[in-house]
Design a protein around this motif. Structure first.
Motif, short mmCIF file in Angstrom:
data_model
loop_
_atom_site.label_atom_id
_atom_site.label_comp_id
_atom_site.label_asym_id
_atom_site.label_seq_id
_atom_site.Cartn_x
_atom_site.Cartn_y
_atom_site.Cartn_z
N ALA A 1 0.91 -1.09 -0.10
CA ALA A 1 0.10 0.01 0.04
C ALA A 1 0.59 1.34 -0.03
N ALA A 2 0.78 2.23 -0.91
CA ALA A 2 1.16 3.44 -0.76
C ALA A 2 0.63 4.15 0.28
N LEU A 3 1.40 5.00 1.06
CA LEU A 3 0.85 5.84 2.29
C LEU A 3 0.53 7.23 1.78
N PRO A 4 -0.38 8.11 2.34
CA PRO A 4 -0.28 9.44 2.27
C PRO A 4 0.93 10.24 2.41
N ASN A 5 1.80 9.70 3.24
CA ASN A 5 2.96 10.65 3.68
C ASN A 5 4.12 10.35 2.65
N GLY A 6 3.92 9.41 1.63
CA GLY A 6 4.95 9.30 0.53
C GLY A 6 5.59 7.94 0.55
N SER A 7 5.47 7.38 1.85
CA SER A 7 6.12 6.19 1.95
C SER A 7 5.20 4.94 1.70
N TYR A 8 5.47 3.69 2.05
CA TYR A 8 4.62 2.68 1.80
C TYR A 8 4.84 1.35 2.81
N ALA A 9 4.10 0.50 2.73
CA ALA A 9 4.16 -0.61 3.66
C ALA A 9 3.54 -1.86 2.85
N VAL A 10 4.19 -2.94 3.34
CA VAL A 10 4.08 -4.20 3.00
C VAL A 10 3.66 -5.26 3.84
N ALA A 11 2.61 -6.00 3.38
CA ALA A 11 1.95 -7.13 4.53
C ALA A 11 2.20 -8.62 3.81
N ILE A 12 2.83 -9.50 4.58
CA ILE A 12 2.87 -10.83 4.21
C ILE A 12 2.63 -11.77 5.30
N ALA B 1 4.41 -14.50 6.60
CA ALA B 1 5.98 -14.95 6.93
C ALA B 1 6.30 -16.63 6.86
N ASN B 2 7.47 -17.16 6.65
CA ASN B 2 7.71 -18.55 6.68
C ASN B 2 7.24 -19.07 8.31
N THR B 3 7.06 -18.09 9.15
CA THR B 3 6.82 -18.45 10.54
C THR B 3 5.40 -18.82 10.60
N GLY B 4 4.54 -18.47 9.56
CA GLY B 4 3.17 -18.62 9.54
C GLY B 4 2.31 -17.50 10.37
N THR B 5 3.03 -16.24 10.45
CA THR B 5 2.25 -15.10 11.18
C THR B 5 2.53 -13.91 10.25
N LEU B 6 1.68 -13.10 10.37
CA LEU B 6 1.57 -11.67 9.86
C LEU B 6 2.95 -10.78 10.17
N PHE B 7 3.55 -10.66 9.07
CA PHE B 7 4.60 -9.41 9.30
C PHE B 7 4.15 -8.43 8.46
N THR B 8 4.64 -7.04 8.86
CA THR B 8 4.57 -5.88 8.09
C THR B 8 6.12 -5.43 7.80
N TRP B 9 6.36 -4.77 6.88
CA TRP B 9 7.68 -4.37 6.23
C TRP B 9 7.39 -3.10 5.74
N THR B 10 8.49 -1.82 6.21
CA THR B 10 8.28 -0.64 5.71
C THR B 10 9.94 -0.23 5.58
N PRO B 11 10.08 0.78 4.81
CA PRO B 11 11.59 1.34 4.53
C PRO B 11 12.01 1.67 5.91
N SER B 12 11.35 2.15 7.07
CA SER B 12 11.73 2.76 8.30
C SER B 12 11.90 1.62 9.31
N GLU B 13 11.03 0.68 9.34
CA GLU B 13 10.97 -0.46 10.29
C GLU B 13 11.32 -1.73 9.99
N SER B 14 11.43 -1.79 8.73
CA SER B 14 11.92 -3.28 8.15
C SER B 14 10.80 -4.35 8.82
N GLY B 15 11.21 -5.39 8.76
CA GLY B 15 10.19 -6.70 9.17
C GLY B 15 9.73 -6.80 10.65
N ARG B 16 8.38 -6.62 10.81
CA ARG B 16 7.78 -6.57 12.18
C ARG B 16 6.74 -7.75 12.36
N ASP B 17 7.20 -8.49 13.12
CA ASP B 17 6.20 -9.60 13.67
C ASP B 17 4.94 -9.03 14.21
N ARG B 18 3.75 -9.19 13.65
CA ARG B 18 2.62 -8.68 14.18
C ARG B 18 1.85 -10.01 15.10
#
Length: 675
Positions: A577-588, A590-607
């Protein structure tokens, strides 16, 4: 021109005293229909920052069926209390008939009259230490009671003529009853009924000044008046200056007639919005952009000047449109209602949130493949709805808000792979349509909003090729062969353009645009997976995909390829998704079977949300900042996660192996070009 006017709004309070702490509660909304509140509606009100919910209590309704009346009012009180909102009642409507005309003396003057009995019951139920609050914590007891609505208008007067003298006697008696029923140990406030601002008397109506002067001449009325409610509507040029001047004038007259120290309650104010509001030479509708400036200006002015004018509330009329009479006041909402569906959250909604000091919020909409085989839509302020659209087994829908600018515009559209094998589309206003385009078995459509309510859908057709379908142009073969079992992704740019990303039948990532046609981007993709594309506010495309190494990659023309080093679950696809602030975020997943998000500033985060095996998430930008994600959890139900609220089970069952789609009402283009 707009810049000049906005500057004028700021100057209204430029030399005002520094704001003190506001009363709590203070900001609020008029109830849209006191008989039809719902949990989702009150959720939205709570998210706005409002702490007051102004509700009408009808004596006639109580007298006709007291059990039904209190059952309904108990529900309203509960919904408000659970969300930290206080009900501000306006007590009106005659006991002997459903009329705004003031009661005859026989209804209110004798001891034990119907009106007296009605007021006592209300206080005993909802006032301080009232029966409704037994066993409840964080009580929101009613302490202020507005007596009648706009009594200075001819419609409220006996015989079609407003009389301050008559109302003064009626108000005094009502205040006496309220205080006697509540007791002297509680700070009960009887509010002189909300007066509609009029510049001059005429036609049986009276200006608030003339009306207050008459009423205050009745012996005892100043003493029994604890506060005065006002409706400072102003529709001519310089609307904000007009409203603030009305408040200033009312303050001086209240001091003159009722004594110093009496609170001034603004219990209605607002402006009709074009193009929904009908033309009215006396109350011309304004643009959504101008409504935003007026709401922002008024709320800010009231905060700065609260102490100066002893303001006790600011109630906006309404929080959403409610076309109950086809007139101007049905279309003053901060939210546009559309054919029974919650529609556009107008720019004024976000201004209201900002001025009331709460985080930006608008509802998310999701679409899922339900276990019944039908498409279900779900909204944070509406819950799930079976749309009775049959979907092919194993396929997933796609959803997009229909934008007319940077926020919700004309509802939303859901694209489906119907159980007929054809592409289908569903909207709240138009229902379901068979778009007569055959799809490859097991594949999913992708839909994106264009401008002015139009949209584009990309599919793998039953020929194995990429096809696009738009509201202006039926199915077109783009002559790109796709990998079997994969689905395209489409995103709209800042004009009428759009971009599609696919896994081609070569196994490589390809993009297609109306101007460049198909381009091989030279990256191998994991078999059976699909890419996701977004367009940044700058107009640059950005793609996320599972590479043939099993790792999440992103690619854009400027940044090139980026290996995020996040391993993905086999057979699953990312969402970007493109964000209104000009950045973006990705959701996947992961191979752990859990939701991860990735952004240029936070890299991968296990949710820390377990996902159903083989399913993929969906991500969407939220207004102003943040993002929302929808997944099929390992419970088999729809879960949502946002940057403002951790994982939440929405209780909507999904067909095994299918993916949800989510849209949060935030397009990344705040100032798009129009067609």
């Amino acid at each position: 021109m707009l810049a000049v006017v906005v500057a004028a709004l700021v100057l209204v309070g430029a030399h005002a005293p520094v704001a003190s702490a506001l009363p709590n509660p203070y900001f609020g909304f008029q109830s849209t229909d006191q008989y039809a509140e719902s949990p989702s509606e009150m959720d939205a009100v709570a998210r706005s920052g409002a702490k007051y919910w102004r509700v009408g209590f009808s004596c006639n309704r109580w007298k006709e069926n007291p059990i039904a009346a209190f059952t309904s009012w108990n529900n309203i009180m509960r919904l408000a209390w659970e969300r930290g909102i206080t009900v501000l009642p306006v007590v009106g409507v005659r006991c002997n008939k459903a009329s705004v005309e003031l009661p005859e003396p026989s209804e209110w003057e004798p001891v034990g009259s119907p009106w007296e009995s009605f007021l006592k019951l209300l206080v005993q139920h909802y006032g301080y230490a009232g029966e409704f609050w037994t066993g409840k914590e964080n009580k929101k007891e009613i302490g202020a009671w507005e007596i009648w609505n706009e009594p200075n208008l001819a419609s409220a007067g006996i015989g079609g003529s407003a009389s301050g003298t008559y109302y003064g006697k009626f108000f005094k008696r009502s205040s006496e009853v309220l205080h006697a029923a509540q007791g002297t140990f509680f700070p009960t406030a009887a509010l002189f009924g909300g007066m509609f601002w009029l510049e001059q008397s005429g036609g049986g109506s009276k200006t608030p000044n003339d009306f207050m002067q008459e009423a205050a001449a009745v012996t005892g009325v100043p003493f029994w008046t604890n506060g005065v409610a006002l409706h400072p509507y102003f529709f001519a040029n310089n609307q904000l200056t007009g409203v603030t001047q009305i408040i200033a004038d009312a303050r001086s007259h209240i001091d003159q007639y009722f004594g110093l120290g009496k609170g001034l309650w603004v219990t209605e104010v607002g402006w009709p919005v074009a193009p929904e509001a009908p033309a009215d030479p006396l109350r011309p509708p304004i643009s959504p952009e101008w409504q935003e400036q007026l709401v922002r200006g008024l709320l800010n002015w009231s905060k700065v000047n609260q102490a100066k004018y002893n303001l006790q509330s600011l109630i906006y009329y309404f929080y959403k449109d409610l076309n109950w009479n086809g007139k101007w006041d049905s279309f003053a909402g901060l939210v546009k209602e559309q054919e029974g569906e919650q529609g556009e959250y107008r720019p004024a909604w976000f201004a209201y949130q900002e001025e009331s000091g709460v985080p930006f919020w608008s509802p998310q909409t999701a679409a899922v493949h339900g276990p019944s085989g039908n498409m279900f839509s779900w909204r944070t302020n509406g819950g799930p709805s079976d749309r009775l659209v049959g979907i092919e087994a194993g396929t997933s829908p796609s959803v997009s808000g229909l934008t007319r600018g940077g926020i919700w515009g004309r509802g939303f559209v859901v694209a489906t792979h119907d159980n007929t094998g054809n592409l289908g589309a569903w909207t709240p206003t138009g229902g379901h349509a068979n778009l007569l385009l055959g799809m490859e078995p097991g594949t999913n459509p992708s839909v994106a909003s264009l401008k002015n309510g139009n949209y584009v859908v990309a599919v793998q057709a039953n020929t194995g090729n990429l096809f696009t379908w738009t509201t202006m142009e039926a199915g077109v073969n783009r002559l790109l062969g796709m990998a079997k079992g994969t689905s395209p992704s489409v995103a709209a740019g800042p004009s009428k353009s759009y971009v599609v990303a696919i896994q081609a039948n070569t196994g490589n990532l390809f993009t297609w645009t109306p101007t460049e046609s198909g381009i091989n981007r030279g990256f191998g993709m994991a078999p059976g997976t699909s890419p996701s594309v977004a367009v940044l506010a700058s107009g640059e495309m950005l793609i996320a995909f599972q590479a043939n190494t099993g790792v999440l990659w992103t690619w854009s023309p400027k940044a090139g390829a980026v290996n995020t080093l996040l391993g993905m679950a086999p057979g699953t696809s990312p969402s970007i998704a493109a964000l209104p602030n000009g950045s973006y975020a990705v959701a996947i997943q992961a191979n752990t079977g859990t939701l991860f998000t990735w952004t240029p500033s936070e890299s991968g985060r296990d949710r820390l949300l377990g996902m159903a095996k083989g399913t993929s998430p969906s991500i969407a930008a939220m207004p102003h900042d943040g993002y929302a994600v929808a997944i099929q959890a390992n419970t088999g139900t729809l879960f949502t996660w946002t940057t403002r609220e951790s994982g939440k089970n929405q209780g909507v069952a999904m067909e095994a192996g299918t993916n949800p789609a989510i849209e949060s009402g935030a397009a990344p283009f705040p100032n798009p070009t129009t067609e």
